[in-house]
Design a protein around this motif. Structure first.
Motif, PDB file in Angstrom:
ATOM      1  N   UNK A   7      -6.690  -7.538  25.474  1.00  0.00           N
ATOM      2  CA  UNK A   7      -6.427  -6.810  24.228  1.00  0.00           C
ATOM      3  C   UNK A   7      -5.116  -7.289  23.623  1.00  0.00           C
ATOM      4  N   UNK A   8      -5.183  -7.734  22.349  1.00  0.00           N
ATOM      5  CA  UNK A   8      -3.985  -8.165  21.625  1.00  0.00           C
ATOM      6  C   UNK A   8      -3.786  -7.232  20.437  1.00  0.00           C
ATOM      7  N   UNK A  25      -8.393   1.359  13.872  1.00  0.00           N
ATOM      8  CA  UNK A  25      -9.710   1.992  14.011  1.00  0.00           C
ATOM      9  C   UNK A  25     -10.777   0.969  14.393  1.00  0.00           C
ATOM     10  N   UNK A  26     -10.729  -0.205  13.753  1.00  0.00           N
ATOM     11  CA  UNK A  26     -11.692  -1.251  14.092  1.00  0.00           C
ATOM     12  C   UNK A  26     -11.492  -1.715  15.530  1.00  0.00           C
ATOM     13  N   UNK A  27     -10.253  -1.831  15.931  1.00  0.00           N
ATOM     14  CA  UNK A  27      -9.963  -2.191  17.323  1.00  0.00           C
ATOM     15  C   UNK A  27     -10.605  -1.188  18.270  1.00  0.00           C
ATOM     16  N   UNK A  28     -10.461   0.093  17.951  1.00  0.00           N
ATOM     17  CA  UNK A  28     -11.049   1.133  18.796  1.00  0.00           C
ATOM     18  C   UNK A  28     -12.566   1.036  18.875  1.00  0.00           C
ATOM     19  N   UNK A  29     -13.190   0.679  17.755  1.00  0.00           N
ATOM     20  CA  UNK A  29     -14.652   0.538  17.748  1.00  0.00           C
ATOM     21  C   UNK A  29     -15.100  -0.596  18.662  1.00  0.00           C
ATOM     22  N   UNK A  62      -1.569   1.068  21.973  1.00  0.00           N
ATOM     23  CA  UNK A  62      -3.017   1.242  22.157  1.00  0.00           C
ATOM     24  C   UNK A  62      -3.317   1.889  23.499  1.00  0.00           C
ATOM     25  N   UNK A  63      -2.453   2.808  23.915  1.00  0.00           N
ATOM     26  CA  UNK A  63      -2.600   3.439  25.227  1.00  0.00           C
ATOM     27  C   UNK A  63      -3.947   4.126  25.377  1.00  0.00           C
ATOM     28  N   UNK A 115       4.142  -5.532  24.207  1.00  0.00           N
ATOM     29  CA  UNK A 115       4.765  -4.989  25.414  1.00  0.00           C
ATOM     30  C   UNK A 115       4.412  -3.520  25.529  1.00  0.00           C
ATOM     31  N   UNK A 116       3.261  -3.246  26.121  1.00  0.00           N
ATOM     32  CA  UNK A 116       2.710  -1.901  26.168  1.00  0.00           C
ATOM     33  C   UNK A 116       3.098  -1.127  27.406  1.00  0.00           C
ATOM     34  N   UNK A 117       2.275  -0.166  27.786  1.00  0.00           N
ATOM     35  CA  UNK A 117       2.587   0.720  28.896  1.00  0.00           C
ATOM     36  C   UNK A 117       2.609  -0.021  30.229  1.00  0.00           C
TER      37      UNK A 117
END
Length: 342
Positions: free
Chosen positions: A129-130, A110-114, A135-136, A155-157
């Motif tokens: 972004x780490x 949530x903090x990352x999103x903020x 976190x798509x 290793x994201x999208x």
């Protein structure tokens, strides 16, 4: 002259009035000083100093449509790996004329999103972004507004560039080292498998154990977090057990956990490395202090940061129709210290 200075923050119009020039001349002095006659430029700079004027970067971004700021959201800067990533990223950004703005999510999605929202609203040019989990939605938010994202250590999208550490190899190197040092009963300490790096490190550990051909016993303890306190709490039952009931090797999936585990073992009179070898996994410089220095697997943060920023700048300067997202893998390396050296 100074008696009439405004009490509010000085504006560009105040600079123009004090210097006796037009708003356009002040703008050129700030953005293209070579276009302004030296005497005029000196008057403008004198007015700026007298007024304490600070340019509004957001207003400049709106006016030019181009930001020279890049955001970075990392899990936690208490882990020196992310400090190294930031240093590497900043070095490349500054050489290209960009500024790097930092935020730590403290392991909170949530903090990352903020912070992602903050950087989006601040109209940064792009974002590093780490994350620790998928976190798509945050990547999509930035991309929908034309702000590229490069993922680091996750290793994201495939719709974003990413720079990843081979975390499976991290786990493999750690387990293989303990086995080569003679450990035959290994306990793995780590947080829950909701974190991708933890999942991959466990997979590498399993591969090393399998290669040992049944000569090594392994069990796992799920710690309550990834902190030194979590490591110290989790090791208490092991430290209290009889010597023949303890593992001879403790493999911690983060250095922070390992630091706490060593502290707990020493407090109970268990010698490290005499009675038990202890291994970490992410090369956090916080673990370098103390009587027992920690063997770990280095994640090469500087290289991650430099590579990630290079990918981001490449995307910023390449037409979207010509850009292809890339995945760069950074190989870890073993760093042997006293916690596994008898």
């Amino acid at each position: 002259m100074t008696d009439q200075l405004p009490r509010r923050p000085a504006r560009i119009s105040d600079v123009a009035r004090l210097a006796g020039v037009s708003l356009g001349t002040v703008s050129h002095a700030l953005n293209h000083p070579s276009r302004v006659r030296p005497a005029t430029l000196e008057r403008v700079n004198d007015a700026i100093r007298e007024l304490g004027f600070v340019r509004n970067a957001n207003a400049s971004t709106l006016a030019t449509g181009r930001s020279t700021n890049i955001g970075m959201v990392a899990i936690a800067f208490g882990n020196s790996m992310f400090v190294d990533i930031a240093r590497g990223a900043q070095r490349v950004a500054r050489n290209a004329g960009y500024n790097l703005l930092l935020a730590g999510s403290e392991d909170s999605y949530d903090t990352q999103g903020q912070f992602v929202q903050f950087f989006d609203e601040a109209r940064v040019a792009g974002l590093l972004l780490a994350p620790m989990e998928d976190s798509s939605e945050h990547v999509d938010r930035m991309a929908s507004h034309g702000r590229p994202v490069v993922l680091m250590n996750y290793d994201g999208p495939e719709d974003a560039c990413r720079v990843v550490v081979d975390n499976e190899q991290v786990g493999y190197l750690a387990a293989r080292h303990l086995i080569e040092r003679g450990c035959r009963r290994i306990t793995v300490f780590g947080g829950g498998d909701q974190f991708q790096p933890v999942q991959l490190r466990r997979r590498g550990i399993a591969r090393a154990i399998e290669e040992a051909g049944g000569a090594v016993e392994v069990d796992a303890v799920t710690t309550d977090g990834l902190t030194p306190a979590a490591g110290e709490a989790a090791v208490a039952p092991i430290a209290a057990a009889a010597p023949d009931g303890r593992p001879d090797g403790l493999l911690c999936l983060t250095d922070a956990i390992a630091v706490g585990a060593i502290r707990g073992l020493q407090a109970a009179g268990v010698d490290v490395p005499g009675d038990m070898l202890v291994m970490g996994c992410d090369h956090n410089t916080q673990s370098w202090d103390g009587d027992v220095t920690l063997t770990t697997v280095a994640m090469r943060g500087l290289e991650i940061g430099e590579t990630a920023m290079g990918l981001l700048l490449e995307e910023l300067t390449t037409p979207a129709s010509e850009h292809a997202h890339r995945r760069v893998v950074v190989e870890p390396r073993l760093e042997v210290r006293s916690s596994t050296t008898r």
